[in-house]
Design an enzyme around this catalytic site. Structure first.
Site, short mmCIF file in Angstrom:
data_model
loop_
_atom_site.label_atom_id
_atom_site.label_comp_id
_atom_site.label_asym_id
_atom_site.label_seq_id
_atom_site.Cartn_x
_atom_site.Cartn_y
_atom_site.Cartn_z
N ILE A 91 42.20 -19.80 -20.38
CA ILE A 91 40.84 -20.32 -20.48
C ILE A 91 40.66 -21.15 -21.75
O ILE A 91 41.21 -20.80 -22.80
CB ILE A 91 39.84 -19.13 -20.48
N CYS A 92 39.88 -22.25 -21.65
CA CYS A 92 39.47 -23.04 -22.82
C CYS A 92 40.67 -23.73 -23.48
O CYS A 92 41.37 -24.49 -22.83
CB CYS A 92 38.71 -22.13 -23.79
N ILE A 93 40.97 -23.45 -24.73
CA ILE A 93 42.11 -24.05 -25.43
C ILE A 93 43.40 -23.29 -25.15
O ILE A 93 44.50 -23.83 -25.35
CB ILE A 93 41.84 -24.12 -26.96
#
Length: 217
Positions: free
Chosen positions: A134-136
């Site tokens: 998720i995300c970075i």
């Protein structure tokens, strides 16, 4: 009942695991009837950020101790994670993924990754078990898998360039959607790389959790 590992990288968006992303992930897993096992590296985090001022604070904190705040104390060192006991693994974002689970924040495409995380991810991958990042956190996948992998961090060109330099294939993706690499059983979503609200972050994360659980079948 599916057993899903969740790896946290501290507590707080600027120096650890993104709290909203972590809680949304845990809530979605619980609502889906999965049993969750939470892990974090037992080592000092890169640095401590004052989340009110945004400035570096002159103190040292332990990643596992900080992550235990999100886990309500029900957490184990990453070194104790057993791939054989897990059906899948999910890694929320926050700068902790780039600072504490890897050196991506400081070294970009030249980064290294936490060896305990790499060992666990490799074992799950070899066993054909799905991974959700998720995300970075998806930026770590080319280093973790040593494979060509399709993934997203949203649409940030500099991060996408670093991912491609490491051998990944970046796919532009809106906040409410996911990218699925079926060959590698890898699911990714941008979350707060793009989200303007907790509701927006939740849309993609909930889709990711649902797809990861589908891929365990």
């Amino acid at each position: 009942m599916k057993q899903v590992g969740v790896v946290l990288s501290g507590c707080g968006v600027f120096d650890g695991a993104e709290i909203h992303e972590s809680v949304i992930t845990l809530l979605a897993l619980d609502r889906a009837g999965a049993k969750v096992k939470i892990f974090a590296p037992d080592k000092p985090q890169m640095h401590v950020i004052n989340h009110l001022s945004g400035e570096v604070s002159p103190e040292s904190r332990n990643i596992l101790t900080e992550a235990a705040r999100i886990a309500r104390g029900d957490i184990k060192p990453l070194s104790q994670a057993d791939a054989a006991e897990l059906d899948a693994l999910i890694v929320p974002g926050g700068f902790g993924a780039a600072k504490n689970l890897s050196t991506f924040a400081t070294q970009g495409a030249e980064c290294s990754v936490d060896p305990e995380l790499k060992g666990l991810v490799q074992q799950l991958y070899m066993a054909g078990k799905p991974l959700g990042f998720i995300c970075i956190a998806p930026a770590l996948l080319p280093r973790l898998l040593d494979q060509h992998v399709r993934l997203t961090i949203g649409n940030d060109p500099d991060t996408a360039e670093a991912i491609e330099a490491m051998g990944g294939e970046h796919v532009v993706c809106p906040v409410d959607d996911i990218v699925v690499d079926l060959d590698n059983k890898v699911v990714t979503t941008p979350a707060y790389m793009l989200a303007q609200s907790i509701g927006e972050a939740a849309q993609g994360i909930e889709k990711l959790v649902a797809r990861v659980l589908e891929l365990t079948e």
